[in-house]
Design a protein around this motif. Structure first.
Motif, PDB file in Angstrom:
ATOM      1  N   ASP A  68       0.790  -1.232   0.000  1.00  0.00           N
ATOM      2  CA  ASP A  68       0.000   0.000   0.000  1.00  0.00           C
ATOM      3  C   ASP A  68       0.823   1.283   0.000  1.00  0.00           C
ATOM      4  O   ASP A  68       0.331   2.328  -0.435  1.00  0.00           O
ATOM      5  CB  ASP A  68      -0.900   0.032   1.237  1.00  0.00           C
ATOM      6  N   GLU A  81       3.388  -2.610   3.907  1.00  0.00           N
ATOM      7  CA  GLU A  81       1.962  -2.884   3.963  1.00  0.00           C
ATOM      8  C   GLU A  81       1.520  -2.624   5.397  1.00  0.00           C
ATOM      9  O   GLU A  81       2.282  -2.822   6.333  1.00  0.00           O
ATOM     10  CB  GLU A  81       1.714  -4.348   3.570  1.00  0.00           C
ATOM     11  N   LYS A  83      -1.670  -3.314   8.227  1.00  0.00           N
ATOM     12  CA  LYS A  83      -2.851  -4.125   8.509  1.00  0.00           C
ATOM     13  C   LYS A  83      -3.294  -3.922   9.946  1.00  0.00           C
ATOM     14  O   LYS A  83      -2.467  -3.923  10.863  1.00  0.00           O
ATOM     15  CB  LYS A  83      -2.546  -5.612   8.306  1.00  0.00           C
ATOM     16  N   GLN A 100       1.736 -10.120  -2.629  1.00  0.00           N
ATOM     17  CA  GLN A 100       2.415  -9.147  -1.778  1.00  0.00           C
ATOM     18  C   GLN A 100       3.711  -9.724  -1.218  1.00  0.00           C
ATOM     19  O   GLN A 100       4.713  -9.026  -1.121  1.00  0.00           O
ATOM     20  CB  GLN A 100       1.471  -8.695  -0.666  1.00  0.00           C
TER      21      GLN A 100
HETATM   22 MG   LIG Z   1      -3.505  -3.366   1.541  1.00  0.00          MG
END
Ligand SMILES: [Mg+2]
Ligand SMILES: [Mg+2]
Lengths: 180, 180
Positions: A68, A81, A83, A100
């Motif tokens: 991201d 990333e 989360k 990913q």
């Molecule tokens: Mg994501």
């Protein structure tokens, strides 16, 4: 409808909001240039009304093939990333996709800085896990091991990211310690 | 309608397609990890039908605040914008936005590699212009100078990017010469 728009804009935004605020502060203070990538969308139909902006009238969310966030800090390529989980005892590896993981492996291979930010919302704790640590849990899973990382394992294998007013997820402070 | 979709998908895709193919080849051969950022879209309305995928029913194109491509090559952060023009005699600076110039300045400031790819479609020639060269034309414009870079100036201040079957816009060959 208004209801639907609202439910979209509120969907799991807390960690993302905090990271966006942090990245904006890094940018404003000329510390780093790190951005969230736009949400990948498959555009199917667009109307071009006269005298007003084009309207996308049909589109679908696409699964991200990378992570991201990426950018630049002290000459290094930064890629991560983020989360968030509401789970109190574990982080489910189903939150991360094969694509990913491959992307993260490439980043490491080419000399970039790759990591995962995990927030346990129940404790309001946010952790910095180096990609190499994530890989060892991921490989265990592939060999038939656990499909999650326990909260205790996250604590033991990550760094707690400090929270401050303007740097709400101050992950660069961890990178300073690890890479410089 | 079908007509509208088609007009969207064909809109100035040639250089972008060539760069995407090149980046895919770089990725497949483990040479670099460079991606186009998704098109930034402001999502206004989403329907969540039962038993099928969410449909975005209203969204708008947003102006990009950064550049279109970034990634990692030989440990360096790579960042560029790509622009195609049908003009035979000049490249209009209106193709570049203030935000993108600021972003490029930040990339240079933090030790990244920043450049502009310009294609003159009429000649099927694609050029690699270092951001520092672009800045000098941009600053001239700000001081009341020309609002464009002539074709001859592009030729004199850029590197012609070689075309090959799988690396249709082989910009890494220029980076190899300039940075390594
Ligand atoms: Mg994501
Ligand atoms: Mg662009």
């Amino acid at each position: 409808s208004e209801k639907e728009s609202k439910s979209f804009s509120n969907r799991g935004m807390t960690l993302e909001d905090d990271i966006n605020i942090t990245n904006q502060f890094y940018l404003d203070t000329n510390k780093a240039v790190i951005h969230k990538k736009p949400t990948p969308v498959q555009i199917v139909n667009v109307n071009y009304p006269k005298r007003s902006a084009a309207v996308i009238t049909e589109a679908y969310f696409k699964q991200a093939s990378t992570t991201d966030y990426n950018g630049l800090y002290r000459g290094k390529y930064i890629d991560f990333e983020a989360k968030e989980t509401k789970n109190k005892t574990l982080f489910p590896l189903a939150n991360i996709h094969d694509h990913q993981i491959s992307h993260m492996e490439s980043i490491i291979g080419h000399g970039g800085v790759s990591f995962l930010i995990i927030r346990f919302a129940a404790y309001d704790e946010t952790y910095f896990m180096e990609t190499e640590k994530l890989f060892s849990f991921w490989n265990d899973k592939l060999k038939g091991g656990k499909k999650s990382i326990s909260y205790e394992q996250v604590k033991q294998n990550s760094f707690l990211i400090p929270f401050q007013y303007q740097t709400r997820v101050d992950y660069l402070s961890i990178i300073d310690k690890l890479y410089f």
